[in-house]
Design a protein around this motif. Structure first.
Motif, PDB file in Angstrom:
ATOM      1  N   ARG A   1       2.863  19.831  -8.095  1.00 27.99           N
ATOM      2  CA  ARG A   1       2.370  18.522  -8.532  1.00 27.99           C
ATOM      3  C   ARG A   1       0.823  18.570  -8.935  1.00 27.99           C
TER       4      ARG A   1
ATOM      5  N   ASP B   1       5.447   7.041   2.107  1.00 27.31           N
ATOM      6  CA  ASP B   1       4.006   7.152   2.143  1.00 27.31           C
ATOM      7  C   ASP B   1       3.753   8.289   1.278  1.00 27.31           C
ATOM      8  N   SER B   2       2.497   8.822   1.456  1.00 24.06           N
ATOM      9  CA  SER B   2       2.075   9.883   0.566  1.00 24.06           C
ATOM     10  C   SER B   2       2.434  11.268   0.855  1.00 24.06           C
ATOM     11  N   ASP B   3       3.101  11.431   2.122  1.00 28.65           N
ATOM     12  CA  ASP B   3       3.559  12.631   2.255  1.00 28.65           C
ATOM     13  C   ASP B   3       5.352  12.469   2.238  1.00 28.65           C
ATOM     14  N   ASP B   4       5.592  11.587   1.502  1.00 28.33           N
ATOM     15  CA  ASP B   4       7.094  11.516   1.218  1.00 28.33           C
ATOM     16  C   ASP B   4       8.038  11.264   2.279  1.00 28.33           C
TER      17      ASP B   4
ATOM     18  N   ARG C   1      -0.474  16.867 -12.022  1.00 25.39           N
ATOM     19  CA  ARG C   1      -1.490  15.898 -12.319  1.00 25.39           C
ATOM     20  C   ARG C   1      -2.576  16.258 -13.074  1.00 25.39           C
TER      21      ARG C   1
ATOM     22  N   ASN D   1       0.880  -1.256   0.154  1.00 21.71           N
ATOM     23  CA  ASN D   1       0.097  -0.019  -0.027  1.00 21.71           C
ATOM     24  C   ASN D   1       0.888   1.278  -0.025  1.00 21.71           C
ATOM     25  N   ARG D   2       2.119   0.906  -0.488  1.00 25.60           N
ATOM     26  CA  ARG D   2       2.989   2.279  -0.404  1.00 25.60           C
ATOM     27  C   ARG D   2       3.580   2.508  -1.885  1.00 25.60           C
ATOM     28  N   ARG D   3       4.185   3.653  -1.798  1.00 25.46           N
ATOM     29  CA  ARG D   3       5.032   3.804  -3.208  1.00 25.46           C
ATOM     30  C   ARG D   3       6.365   3.289  -2.921  1.00 25.46           C
TER      31      ARG D   3
END
Length: 320
Positions: free
Chosen positions: A285, A235-238, A289, A216-218
């Motif tokens: 970003r 995670d979504s906050d880098d 997008r 579930n992570r990048r």
């Protein structure tokens, strides 16, 4: 029979000579392992010692404990076996303690490997069998080849063993991947070729384990894979929340287990940009997008279009 006894005696004499030497262990990794086998584990190279077998219920528990690993490893074992089976070699996967969990061998070769004690449930740790591919790979946590008379035990010197360690998503050692052959004509060049395959498959298995753990992570890949899978989970906050063993080594993170989470930017060495720089990055970003659609970018940012225009002007972002 006499010839066999002479071979055992000659090998044992060679091992004892190395163990007694004050410099051999410093010059040779094999000699260092021989010294461990003799000094630490009290093994005798001239004595035949069958690999200890765990009982079926214990083996079942160990397989269940390694269930996630086994699920991901079986296709990799099939892949590796498909590449080397024609050479008369067999493929084995052990747990971190050196107990064989699974194996692949041609039907005509299975009896020979069973005689060697290479089958599920057998303990091939260095403490049990002295210097050998599986046990020494796990003890030293590195890929290696133990070719024939490099083994500690005289009765194991007919084998060539090629191994690579497997590290889990938390950087801990979880398994060894082994290819063993009892062919007398096994050459050093063939060993090196198989070693490259074993190392590649072990890295792929590490990647499988890491991606499954952080599904579930990048996942970012950094550096070359020659020394392992350089993977970071972000995670979504880098924020970096996971790192493979090779990545931990590259970025100076604790070797295994939990670590203090840190911003990706801190690990990659990018200069700090402060709050305004972070805001500018977030706006860029969102615009990227949205494919340049400012209304859509404003909705993603949770602000009005007019507010987005004002922020773009303040941050020096062109409408184009």
């Amino acid at each position: 029979m006499q010839g066999r006894r002479n071979l055992i005696k000659n090998h044992a004499d060679r091992v004892f000579e190395s163990v007694r030497s004050s410099t051999a262990a410093a010059r040779s990794a094999v000699a260092a392992s021989w010294r461990r086998s003799f000094d630490r584990y009290g093994l005798d190279p001239s004595q035949r010692q069958e690999p200890r077998a765990v009982d079926e219920s214990t083996l079942l528990r160990q397989k269940e404990a390694a269930g996630h690993l086994m699920h991901l490893a079986e296709p990799r074992l099939d892949e590796l076996y498909g590449m080397i089976a024609h050479c008369g070699a067999a493929v084995f996967l052990t747990d971190r303690d050196g107990v064989v969990l699974s194996g692949r061998a041609r039907p005509g070769d299975q009896g020979a490997f069973r005689e060697w004690g290479l089958e599920a449930g057998r303990d091939w740790s260095e403490a049990a069998q002295g210097t050998n591919g599986i046990g020494t790979c796990l003890a030293e946590r590195r890929a290696l080849i133990i070719h024939r008379d490099e083994h500690f035990m005289a009765h194991n010197t007919g084998m060539s063993c090629i191994d690579a360690p497997v590290f889990g998503a938390d950087g801990a050692l979880v398994a060894a991947l082994d290819v063993s052959s009892a062919r007398a004509d096994q050459t050093e060049s063939l060993n090196q070729l198989i070693a490259a395959m074993v190392t590649r498959l072990s890295i792929q298995l590490e990647t499988d384990l890491f991606r499954a753990e952080f599904s579930n992570r990048r996942i970012l890949m950094t550096g070359e894979e020659t020394s392992g899978a350089h993977l970071l989970a972000v995670d979504s906050d880098d924020i970096v929340v996971g790192a493979s063993r090779a990545a931990r080594q590259a970025f100076g993170i604790v070797r295994e287990g939990a670590f203090d989470k840190r911003p990706l930017r801190d690990l990659t060495g990018e200069a700090s940009v402060g709050l305004q720089g972070a805001e500018r990055s977030a706006v860029l970003r969102a615009i990227t997008r949205a494919g340049g659609n400012l209304s859509e970018a404003a909705r993603e940012l949770g602000i009005g279009r007019a507010t987005l225009y004002r922020r773009m002007k303040r941050l020096g972002i062109s409408e184009r």
